[in-house]
Write a protein that holds these residues in place. Structure first.
Motif, PDB file in Angstrom:
ATOM      1  N   ASN A   1      78.323 143.284 -14.952  1.00 23.35           N
ATOM      2  CA  ASN A   1      78.847 142.441 -13.880  1.00 23.35           C
ATOM      3  C   ASN A   1      78.802 140.956 -14.207  1.00 23.35           C
TER       4      ASN A   1
ATOM      5  N   ASP B   1      73.758 147.205 -15.630  1.00 20.50           N
ATOM      6  CA  ASP B   1      74.525 146.750 -14.467  1.00 20.50           C
ATOM      7  C   ASP B   1      74.657 145.228 -14.442  1.00 20.50           C
TER       8      ASP B   1
ATOM      9  N   ASP C   1      80.240 137.848 -15.255  1.00 23.64           N
ATOM     10  CA  ASP C   1      81.628 137.384 -15.332  1.00 23.64           C
ATOM     11  C   ASP C   1      81.900 136.647 -16.638  1.00 23.64           C
TER      12      ASP C   1
END
Length: 266
Positions: free
Chosen positions: A186, A182, A188
């Motif tokens: 996530n 996760d 960026d």
């Protein structure tokens, strides 16, 4: 020259660093080809990349180079990836398939190296895993790696930035896997994959016994994200590394909160 550097901490995490070392004994170095002497397949600066992210983790670092003997290969010599190009316990070629030795090491020489280096590294690693397990009732081995982003001999195309390996979910609690996946998913501007080309080396597969409280996960990072270039002299890029370290720091901090009793992060 000692084979291993150990830094003890009291958190539930043990960092494995099998491929950052660059020491090669002179008699072995003299047997390398000119290409081999560049030591190009090092996991360059991985110890620096993780340094200081969590002050209380334990780390076990091999100081010898993987060309001497690969601390992340099965000591029996069995391939981790049957049917795919890879390198062995003592690699005969580099990651591009080019010869490393003027004369290939004999089976006796390979066994000598295994005993002198590989076995010593794993003795130290196992000792620390058991010590930390005794403190917490469980331990998380986080195996630290990096590799060039484009190596046609080993894989097609460009490697994702974060390559997470749990041998198909066998080597750690599902919550540990999910936590790391996760965070990477996530992150960026970064790409990631779970159990892609790199599913976890021998270290991850050997020590990962979640039913006994020994959890293991491998992180293979694309070197483009923290090196100036993926070629000699493989210099560290502090600006790139700073962006990457934010997510690595998050991973370690979240893993430190793992609670096996609850089956989730505390």
């Amino acid at each position: 020259m000692k084979p291993v550097e150990v830094k003890q901490g009291s958190s539930p995490i043990v960092l494995g660093l099998p491929h950052t070392g660059t020491f090669v004994p002179k008699p072995i170095f003299d047997e390398l080809t000119d290409l081999g002497k560049t030591l190009a397949d090092t996991d360059w600066h991985i110890d620096r990349l993780y340094e200081g992210l969590s002050s209380d983790v334990t780390s076990v670092r091999a100081l010898f180079h993987r060309y001497v003997v690969d601390a992340n290969r099965d000591p029996s010599g069995v391939s981790l990836y049957p049917g795919q190009n890879t390198t062995g316990l003592v690699p005969l070629t580099d990651f591009d398939g080019e010869r490393l030795w003027l004369n290939d090491p004999t089976s006796d020489e390979i066994e000598e190296r295994r005993l002198a280096w590989h076995a010593v590294y794993h003795s130290a690693l196992e000792t620390e895993l058991k010590r930390v397990h005794a403190i917490h009732g469980f331990v998380i081995l986080y195996d630290c790696h990096s590799i060039r982003s484009n190596i046609p001999f080993l894989f097609d195309g460009t490697l994702p930035d974060f390559n997470i390996g749990t041998n198909g979910g066998l080597t750690c609690d599902p919550m540990i896997e999910k936590t790391v996946v996760d965070i990477c998913k996530n992150a960026d501007g970064f790409t990631s994959v779970l159990n892609g080309r790199f599913k976890g080396g021998w270290t991850t597969r050997h020590y990962g016994k979640p039913a006994e409280g020994f959890h293991a996960i491998q992180m293979e990072l694309a070197q483009a994200n923290y090196l100036e270039t993926e070629q000699l002299p493989f210099d560290y890029d502090a600006h790139k590394a700073k962006r990457l370290r934010v997510h690595l720091d998050d991973i370690l901090k979240q893993l430190e909160k793992f609670s096996p009793a609850q089956g989730e992060r505390a």
